[in-house]
Scaffold this motif. Sequence first.
Motif, short mmCIF file in Angstrom:
data_model
loop_
_atom_site.label_atom_id
_atom_site.label_comp_id
_atom_site.label_asym_id
_atom_site.label_seq_id
_atom_site.Cartn_x
_atom_site.Cartn_y
_atom_site.Cartn_z
N ASP A 171 33.94 38.28 42.10
CA ASP A 171 32.78 37.93 42.91
C ASP A 171 32.30 36.51 42.61
OD1 ASP A 171 32.75 40.36 44.18
OD2 ASP A 171 31.26 41.27 42.87
N TYR A 172 32.31 36.14 41.33
CA TYR A 172 31.96 34.76 40.97
C TYR A 172 32.96 33.78 41.59
CZ TYR A 172 28.31 35.73 37.49
OH TYR A 172 27.14 36.10 36.87
N LEU A 173 34.23 34.18 41.62
CA LEU A 173 35.25 33.31 42.20
C LEU A 173 35.02 33.13 43.70
CD1 LEU A 173 37.90 31.73 42.03
CD2 LEU A 173 39.13 33.90 42.25
N GLY A 209 30.93 32.20 44.18
CA GLY A 209 30.60 31.01 43.41
C GLY A 209 31.52 29.84 43.72
N CYS A 210 32.78 29.94 43.24
CA CYS A 210 33.72 28.83 43.43
C CYS A 210 34.05 28.60 44.90
CB CYS A 210 35.01 29.11 42.66
SG CYS A 210 34.81 29.04 40.87
N GLY A 212 30.98 24.27 39.16
CA GLY A 212 30.73 22.85 39.40
C GLY A 212 32.02 22.08 39.65
N ILE A 213 33.07 22.41 38.92
CA ILE A 213 34.38 21.77 39.15
C ILE A 213 34.84 22.03 40.58
CG2 ILE A 213 36.82 21.78 38.50
CD1 ILE A 213 35.91 22.47 35.63
N ALA A 214 34.69 23.29 41.03
CA ALA A 214 35.09 23.62 42.41
C ALA A 214 34.35 22.77 43.42
CB ALA A 214 34.84 25.11 42.68
#
Length: 434
Positions: free
Chosen positions: A281-283, A286-287, A339-341
Amino acid sequence: MTDQPARRTYKFAFVMITSLFFMWGFVHNLDPILIPHLRRSFSLTVLQSALVDSAVFIAYFVMALPSGLLIRKAGYKNAMLCGLALFAIGALLFIPAADTRRYVFFLGALFVIACGLTVLETAANPYVTLLGDPQRATQRLNLAQSFNGLAAMLAPIAGARVILVDGASDAQLAAMSDGARQAALAAEAASVKGPYLAIALVIVAIAVVFFFLKVPAVGAASSSAHAAPAKGAVMRALRRAPIRRAVVAQFFYVGAQVCVFSFFILYAAKAAGVSQIAAADYLGWGCGTAFVVGRFAGTCLMKYIAPARLLLGYAAACVALCAVAMFASGVASLAAVIGIAFFMSIMFPTIFSLGIEGAGADTEMGSSLIIMSIVGGAVLPLLFGAISDATHNLQYGYAAPLLCFLVIGWFARAVAREARPAVAATSTGALTHV
């Protein structure tokens, strides 16, 4: 002026081709779900699980030029049908792979799928620009590409719930007899059969529609711009410093992106202690969301900041966030990767555009070379896995993408130093549509 029936045909063809953008984006973004799944089912090291990405991205390197030859000989429509056939066959191969429980069979199935995707991407990207008013070609391509971002959000969320099935815990597996443990792992491995069978059926249905769909039979066999690539043309393109640097930068960028997305679920479990479903879900939310929002935000900023300078700033941000990802824990570690994404979202199109800018007759060969350099997605994840295994800490694997973003910063700095204000303004306008 295009008549009304033809315009309806073009619109329907555009919808069908846009569905391909979604489908290959969806299947690509199932790879981060497959990696932890197969790692557990086959008791793999991080390095061994990285072969999932290698099997996929090597196909792009192998099939890039053959795809171009196929398009020239058979036309765009027939090439897309061939790509769809390979896509469906590869998805169906997941069934015998799960039945035999041989890791190499899974890698073979992924390679066949990726061969089909290479053909599809090589054909669909230029073909979608032909379906309607030439002056709106860039808008159509931008719209179709946006469905890749949607797939990046949805695939991890949906895939986790059908592939990452709840099975026995590691402690329970260790307490089982060898036969019971193998049976439990076989049941988990079989969870991929349903999703990939469904994908294959959808692809077959799309292929049937394409077969009967009347679309412009556009081929470029007569165009000198699509002449068979020659060694001299390759060397001439590589003599251009921007193209040469872009090939290197794109190699490292794709490697970085694959490292970040593919190992996210394993990383989230290690750094933040979340479950695989929560990590998926974070992926996705989020990302995936950060990547899409970052693309739009970066496009807007390019109206005011030269693309090369913005790329340099984003690369520096990614280097810093990779360092945080290596040593942080809990929510901070997840925020760093999200943040990197966000900051890497503009990198592929920006590197591509800056690399071929002003290339003239070398534009097409330069484009082909930059596309082929996505083989970095097959190589850099192996470095990520090797570092993780050697240090016994998956977080230290982020040294690999950190190195990649340093290379991208080198590319951006070189372009920024050479670019004149007029050139920078021109590239800004072009990139707002990438």
